[in-house]
Scaffold this motif. Structure first.
Motif, short mmCIF file in Angstrom:
data_model
loop_
_atom_site.label_atom_id
_atom_site.label_comp_id
_atom_site.label_asym_id
_atom_site.label_seq_id
_atom_site.Cartn_x
_atom_site.Cartn_y
_atom_site.Cartn_z
N PRO A 44 -2.01 79.29 20.08
CA PRO A 44 -2.10 79.81 18.75
C PRO A 44 -0.75 79.61 18.02
N VAL A 45 -0.84 79.06 17.06
CA VAL A 45 0.23 79.05 15.93
C VAL A 45 0.07 79.57 14.52
N PHE A 46 0.87 80.59 14.43
CA PHE A 46 0.41 81.07 12.87
C PHE A 46 1.09 80.22 11.69
N ASP A 47 0.34 80.08 10.73
CA ASP A 47 0.58 79.31 9.65
C ASP A 47 0.87 80.44 8.57
N GLU A 48 2.25 80.59 8.11
CA GLU A 48 2.62 81.54 7.21
C GLU A 48 2.03 81.31 5.77
N GLU A 49 1.95 79.80 5.52
CA GLU A 49 1.30 79.48 3.96
C GLU A 49 -0.17 80.03 3.99
N ASP A 50 -1.08 79.80 4.89
CA ASP A 50 -2.40 79.92 4.96
C ASP A 50 -2.72 81.45 5.63
N GLN A 51 -1.70 82.01 6.15
CA GLN A 51 -2.03 83.32 6.84
C GLN A 51 -3.07 83.12 7.74
N CYS A 52 -3.18 82.24 8.63
CA CYS A 52 -4.07 82.14 9.79
C CYS A 52 -3.69 81.43 10.99
N TYR A 53 -4.29 81.55 12.09
CA TYR A 53 -3.68 80.85 13.23
C TYR A 53 -4.36 79.55 13.15
N TYR A 54 -3.74 78.62 13.99
CA TYR A 54 -4.41 77.17 14.16
C TYR A 54 -3.94 76.80 15.73
N ALA A 55 -4.62 76.13 16.21
CA ALA A 55 -4.59 75.65 17.69
C ALA A 55 -3.54 74.35 17.73
N GLU A 56 -2.80 74.52 18.74
CA GLU A 56 -1.80 73.41 19.35
C GLU A 56 -1.68 73.24 20.60
N TYR A 57 -1.69 71.89 20.98
CA TYR A 57 -1.41 71.62 22.39
C TYR A 57 -0.27 72.30 23.06
N ARG A 58 -0.59 72.70 24.30
CA ARG A 58 0.66 73.25 24.97
C ARG A 58 1.37 72.11 25.33
N ASP A 59 2.61 72.27 25.26
CA ASP A 59 3.80 71.45 25.63
C ASP A 59 3.30 70.52 26.86
#
Length: 303
Positions: A218-233
């Motif tokens: 989970p990565v928090f988007d400050e602009e939208d104030q929500c989490y979105y999913a991102e691939y693990r490294d």
């Protein structure tokens, strides 16, 4: 000095399948309320699920029953994973009421006979539905397009018989099954709009069940104030390496069909003619027979 993180996703195929088994079952053992995964908590329908493998005797009997041949990597998949001990539960709205339906997470070759018989015929049936209309799909290698549907089907059937066979995995995903190929990828077949969904079963599973493998962060988007999913490294590294190996890849017969529509070119690391760099583009034909005008792909509700 920054120490490079150890790759957690096994490269050895058999080891990878056991890793998938352990990682998914661990993820499924977490209830939604107790899960620490903010982006993709374990769905309720799959809580506590387990894989059900097949024996070699069952695999042999299945090959005889359907007159098919599983490639070694497919046999290993069936032996270690195969399917899970429940159906996937999905919902949809109809007349303001919530309806549910069940589908196989992966096809159960011991129980899903009707579904499997239908899917074994799916590529032929749905692709030919796109070929048969007067202004339908027509590959350059097929020569001059005949006017009669019967002659079109004769040409198509001859092509299809020579093409590598496709065996169903789940939904409209199929594993290419021919032992003389260097690559046996998984294809997503929706009529003539066919793409590579993974150049081998390992890449396919990482792509298909990313959330069940808990490979998103989970990565928090400050602009939208929500989490979105991102691939693990680790997963990003695997996919980036796979992209580097795309140039020069081929799938006899099927490649020409995939390059008919613009959606299939990225499967081979190619940019289709007219690619303007935009993220979302309409699915357009890249080969248009002399007797027709280019038209955007229109999806139909295959059943």
């Amino acid at each position: 000095m920054h120490k490079k993180q150890t790759l957690l996703i096994p490269e050895d195929y058999t080891e990878f399948l056991y890793w998938v088994k352990e990682r998914t079952e661990t993820f499924w053992s977490k209830s939604k309320s107790s899960s620490n995964t903010e982006a993709y908590p374990c769905p309720q329908w799959v809580e506590g699920a387990k894989w059900i493998g097949m024996t070699d005797e069952q695999i042999d009997a299945t090959e005889a029953k359907y007159d098919i041949k599983f490639m070694p990597e497919h046999r290993a998949f069936l032996r270690i994973l195969h399917t899970i001990d429940r159906k996937k539960v999905s919902e949809y709205e109809e007349e303001r009421e919530t309806q549910t339906y069940q589908t196989s997470f992966f096809y159960n070759w011991l129980k899903d006979e009707d579904e499997i018989v239908s899917r074994l015929n799916w590529p032929y049936r749905t692709v030919f539905e796109d070929v048969s209309p007067p202004q339908g799909v027509w590959l350059k290698s097929w020569g001059t397009r005949p006017s009669s549907v019967e002659e079109k089907e004769r040409i198509f059937a001859d092509w299809y018989a020579k093409a590598p066979k496709l065996l169903p995995l789940t939904s409209h995903r199929f594993l290419v099954s021919r032992d003389d190929l260097a690559d046996r990828p998984v294809l997503s077949v929706y009529g003539s709009d066919t793409i590579v969904y993974g150049w081998d079963l390992r890449l396919y599973l990482l792509n298909e069940i990313t959330d069940h493998l808990d490979l998103y962060v989970p990565v928090f988007d400050e602009e939208d104030q929500c989490y979105y999913a991102e691939y693990r490294d680790e997963l990003t590294e695997v996919f980036d390496l796979a992209k580097q190996k795309l140039p020069g890849k081929d799938i006899p017969y099927w490649k020409e069909l995939m390059l008919y529509w613009s959606s299939g070119w990225s499967s081979f690391g190619l940019k289709h003619p007219g690619d303007n760099g935009e993220t979302v583009q309409p699915i357009m034909p890249t080969y248009v027979p002399d007797d027709q005008e280019p038209a955007q792909k229109r999806f139909r509700g295959f059943e």
